[in-house]
Design a protein around this motif. Structure first.
Motif, PDB file in Angstrom:
ATOM      1  N   HIS A  25     -31.459 -24.262 -58.441  1.00  0.00           N
ATOM      2  CA  HIS A  25     -30.483 -23.172 -58.422  1.00  0.00           C
ATOM      3  C   HIS A  25     -30.822 -22.183 -59.523  1.00  0.00           C
ATOM      4  O   HIS A  25     -30.188 -22.193 -60.587  1.00  0.00           O
ATOM      5  CB  HIS A  25     -29.085 -23.747 -58.637  1.00  0.00           C
ATOM      6  CG  HIS A  25     -28.106 -23.286 -57.619  1.00  0.00           C
ATOM      7  ND1 HIS A  25     -27.961 -21.942 -57.281  1.00  0.00           N
ATOM      8  CD2 HIS A  25     -27.218 -23.956 -56.872  1.00  0.00           C
ATOM      9  CE1 HIS A  25     -27.030 -21.854 -56.362  1.00  0.00           C
ATOM     10  NE2 HIS A  25     -26.569 -23.051 -56.088  1.00  0.00           N
ATOM     11  N   LEU A  28     -27.945 -20.215 -61.265  1.00  0.00           N
ATOM     12  CA  LEU A  28     -27.118 -21.030 -62.159  1.00  0.00           C
ATOM     13  C   LEU A  28     -27.894 -21.401 -63.422  1.00  0.00           C
ATOM     14  O   LEU A  28     -27.315 -21.469 -64.511  1.00  0.00           O
ATOM     15  CB  LEU A  28     -26.647 -22.304 -61.455  1.00  0.00           C
ATOM     16  CG  LEU A  28     -25.524 -22.167 -60.436  1.00  0.00           C
ATOM     17  CD1 LEU A  28     -25.067 -23.545 -59.964  1.00  0.00           C
ATOM     18  CD2 LEU A  28     -24.353 -21.399 -61.024  1.00  0.00           C
TER      19      LEU A  28
ATOM     20  N   GLN B  31     -20.258 -17.923 -60.747  1.00  0.00           N
ATOM     21  CA  GLN B  31     -21.432 -18.245 -59.912  1.00  0.00           C
ATOM     22  C   GLN B  31     -21.329 -19.657 -59.347  1.00  0.00           C
ATOM     23  O   GLN B  31     -21.647 -19.906 -58.179  1.00  0.00           O
ATOM     24  CB  GLN B  31     -22.709 -18.118 -60.745  1.00  0.00           C
ATOM     25  CG  GLN B  31     -23.231 -16.716 -60.881  1.00  0.00           C
ATOM     26  CD  GLN B  31     -24.710 -16.728 -61.247  1.00  0.00           C
ATOM     27  OE1 GLN B  31     -25.511 -17.394 -60.600  1.00  0.00           O
ATOM     28  NE2 GLN B  31     -25.058 -15.986 -62.281  1.00  0.00           N
ATOM     29  N   THR B  32     -20.926 -20.571 -60.195  1.00  0.00           N
ATOM     30  CA  THR B  32     -20.778 -21.961 -59.752  1.00  0.00           C
ATOM     31  C   THR B  32     -19.811 -22.044 -58.588  1.00  0.00           C
ATOM     32  O   THR B  32     -20.087 -22.675 -57.559  1.00  0.00           O
ATOM     33  CB  THR B  32     -20.277 -22.836 -60.919  1.00  0.00           C
ATOM     34  OG1 THR B  32     -21.242 -22.815 -61.966  1.00  0.00           O
ATOM     35  CG2 THR B  32     -20.033 -24.260 -60.473  1.00  0.00           C
ATOM     36  N   HIS B  34     -18.877 -19.724 -56.549  1.00  0.00           N
ATOM     37  CA  HIS B  34     -19.412 -19.021 -55.377  1.00  0.00           C
ATOM     38  C   HIS B  34     -20.455 -19.861 -54.638  1.00  0.00           C
ATOM     39  O   HIS B  34     -20.552 -19.793 -53.403  1.00  0.00           O
ATOM     40  CB  HIS B  34     -20.026 -17.689 -55.820  1.00  0.00           C
ATOM     41  CG  HIS B  34     -20.640 -16.908 -54.707  1.00  0.00           C
ATOM     42  ND1 HIS B  34     -19.888 -16.255 -53.747  1.00  0.00           N
ATOM     43  CD2 HIS B  34     -21.933 -16.693 -54.379  1.00  0.00           C
ATOM     44  CE1 HIS B  34     -20.700 -15.661 -52.885  1.00  0.00           C
ATOM     45  NE2 HIS B  34     -21.944 -15.916 -53.241  1.00  0.00           N
ATOM     46  N   GLU B  35     -21.233 -20.632 -55.385  1.00  0.00           N
ATOM     47  CA  GLU B  35     -22.324 -21.398 -54.782  1.00  0.00           C
ATOM     48  C   GLU B  35     -21.869 -22.732 -54.191  1.00  0.00           C
ATOM     49  O   GLU B  35     -22.638 -23.384 -53.488  1.00  0.00           O
ATOM     50  CB  GLU B  35     -23.427 -21.641 -55.819  1.00  0.00           C
ATOM     51  CG  GLU B  35     -24.105 -20.377 -56.312  1.00  0.00           C
ATOM     52  CD  GLU B  35     -24.821 -19.614 -55.207  1.00  0.00           C
ATOM     53  OE1 GLU B  35     -25.183 -20.226 -54.195  1.00  0.00           O
ATOM     54  OE2 GLU B  35     -25.007 -18.393 -55.354  1.00  0.00           O
ATOM     55  N   CYS B  36     -20.657 -23.150 -54.497  1.00  0.00           N
ATOM     56  CA  CYS B  36     -20.159 -24.387 -53.891  1.00  0.00           C
ATOM     57  C   CYS B  36     -19.926 -24.167 -52.391  1.00  0.00           C
ATOM     58  O   CYS B  36     -19.321 -23.172 -52.003  1.00  0.00           O
ATOM     59  CB  CYS B  36     -18.850 -24.814 -54.556  1.00  0.00           C
ATOM     60  SG  CYS B  36     -19.060 -25.598 -56.153  1.00  0.00           S
ATOM     61  N   PRO B  37     -20.412 -25.088 -51.577  1.00  0.00           N
ATOM     62  CA  PRO B  37     -20.297 -24.889 -50.124  1.00  0.00           C
ATOM     63  C   PRO B  37     -18.866 -25.022 -49.617  1.00  0.00           C
ATOM     64  O   PRO B  37     -18.096 -25.877 -50.107  1.00  0.00           O
ATOM     65  CB  PRO B  37     -21.181 -25.997 -49.544  1.00  0.00           C
ATOM     66  CG  PRO B  37     -21.237 -27.035 -50.615  1.00  0.00           C
ATOM     67  CD  PRO B  37     -21.146 -26.319 -51.915  1.00  0.00           C
ATOM     68  N   ALA B 100     -29.389 -28.081 -54.085  1.00  0.00           N
ATOM     69  CA  ALA B 100     -28.772 -26.909 -54.725  1.00  0.00           C
ATOM     70  C   ALA B 100     -27.247 -26.950 -54.588  1.00  0.00           C
ATOM     71  O   ALA B 100     -26.516 -26.636 -55.537  1.00  0.00           O
ATOM     72  CB  ALA B 100     -29.325 -25.628 -54.111  1.00  0.00           C
ATOM     73  N   GLU B 101     -26.767 -27.337 -53.414  1.00  0.00           N
ATOM     74  CA  GLU B 101     -25.318 -27.452 -53.222  1.00  0.00           C
ATOM     75  C   GLU B 101     -24.733 -28.564 -54.084  1.00  0.00           C
ATOM     76  O   GLU B 101     -23.641 -28.427 -54.659  1.00  0.00           O
ATOM     77  CB  GLU B 101     -25.010 -27.707 -51.742  1.00  0.00           C
ATOM     78  CG  GLU B 101     -25.260 -26.512 -50.848  1.00  0.00           C
ATOM     79  CD  GLU B 101     -25.127 -26.859 -49.372  1.00  0.00           C
ATOM     80  OE1 GLU B 101     -24.843 -25.950 -48.577  1.00  0.00           O
ATOM     81  OE2 GLU B 101     -25.339 -28.038 -49.015  1.00  0.00           O
ATOM     82  N   ALA B 104     -24.361 -27.355 -57.616  1.00  0.00           N
ATOM     83  CA  ALA B 104     -23.196 -26.474 -57.744  1.00  0.00           C
ATOM     84  C   ALA B 104     -21.903 -27.292 -57.747  1.00  0.00           C
ATOM     85  O   ALA B 104     -20.985 -27.029 -58.541  1.00  0.00           O
ATOM     86  CB  ALA B 104     -23.180 -25.456 -56.609  1.00  0.00           C
ATOM     87  N   GLN B 108     -19.205 -27.571 -60.771  1.00  0.00           N
ATOM     88  CA  GLN B 108     -17.798 -27.280 -60.545  1.00  0.00           C
ATOM     89  C   GLN B 108     -16.932 -28.442 -61.040  1.00  0.00           C
ATOM     90  O   GLN B 108     -15.874 -28.232 -61.640  1.00  0.00           O
ATOM     91  CB  GLN B 108     -17.542 -27.021 -59.057  1.00  0.00           C
ATOM     92  CG  GLN B 108     -16.120 -26.590 -58.728  1.00  0.00           C
ATOM     93  CD  GLN B 108     -15.767 -25.221 -59.284  1.00  0.00           C
ATOM     94  OE1 GLN B 108     -16.649 -24.398 -59.505  1.00  0.00           O
ATOM     95  NE2 GLN B 108     -14.492 -24.961 -59.512  1.00  0.00           N
TER      96      GLN B 108
END
Lengths: 65, 133
Positions: A25, A28, B31-32, B34-37, B100-101, B104, B108
């Motif tokens: 990422h 991040l 950002q964190t 936003h990137e969480c699915p 990547a998910e 994130a 979170q």
């Protein structure tokens, strides 16, 4: 606590560790680096106090850093 | 609980004391999130918030998917004792989410856990827009 990384490294040829996992990422990773750098280099709290709390936290959580 | 001894009545005003840190931190948290699915960021915030404050819960989300249930299971163990987040629990997560998910989601979790506890200890209300609880 597992000593075997539970996600693969995002960097070919490099073992899985915090940095190579975060590389999955890039956005991040950049944001984290900026935040972490600011935390450690700025502010009114002296560095020994910050480091003492970091070490204590690491010991309790079995963090290797 | 009483308020923050420095006179701060909110998380925002507390963090504003370190404006140089508050900005990159806010960017990282945004950002964190936003990137969480899917709904995972909101589900994490709700469950962590419920466990720490006793308020809120997962009812508004209705039926959770198997993947979302895995997120909740990891969140609960993460909060109670991170040592108990074992290979089997993480396998449930990584079976449904990409690396990547997953990263994130774990970020979170860390923010929700840390900042909800911070607010609790400091006697601060939840005022972070898009918050961690």
């Amino acid at each position: 606590m597992s000593t075997v990384p539970r996600l693969p490294s995002a960097v070919e040829g490099q073992p899985a560790h915090f940095g190579t996992l975060l590389a999955h990422h890039p956005g991040l990773a950049v944001a984290f680096g900026s935040t972490y750098a600011n935390f450690w280099t700025q502010g009114v709290l002296d560095h020994p106090t910050k480091e003492t709390t970091r070490i204590r936290n690491a010991r309790i959580t079995d963090c290797g850093y | 609980m009483t308020g923050w001894p420095g006179g701060h009545a909110s998380e925002a005003s507390l963090l504003a004391v370190r404006s140089g840190l508050a900005e990159p931190l806010a960017d990282l948290r945004a950002q964190t999130r936003h990137e969480c699915p899917g709904r995972t960021a909101a589900i994490i915030d709700a469950r962590i918030g419920q466990m720490i404050t006793g308020q809120g819960g997962l009812e508004p989300f209705g039926e959770l998917t198997d993947a979302e249930q895995a997120v909740v299971a990891v969140a609960e163990q993460f909060l109670l004792d991170a040592h108990g987040v074992d290979d089997a629990l993480m396998a449930r997560l990584t079976a449904s989410y990409t690396p990547a998910e997953t990263i994130a989601i774990m970020f979170q979790l860390a923010f929700a856990d840390g900042f909800t506890k911070l607010r609790r200890v400091m006697g601060l209300p939840s005022d972070h827009q898009g918050g961690d609880d």
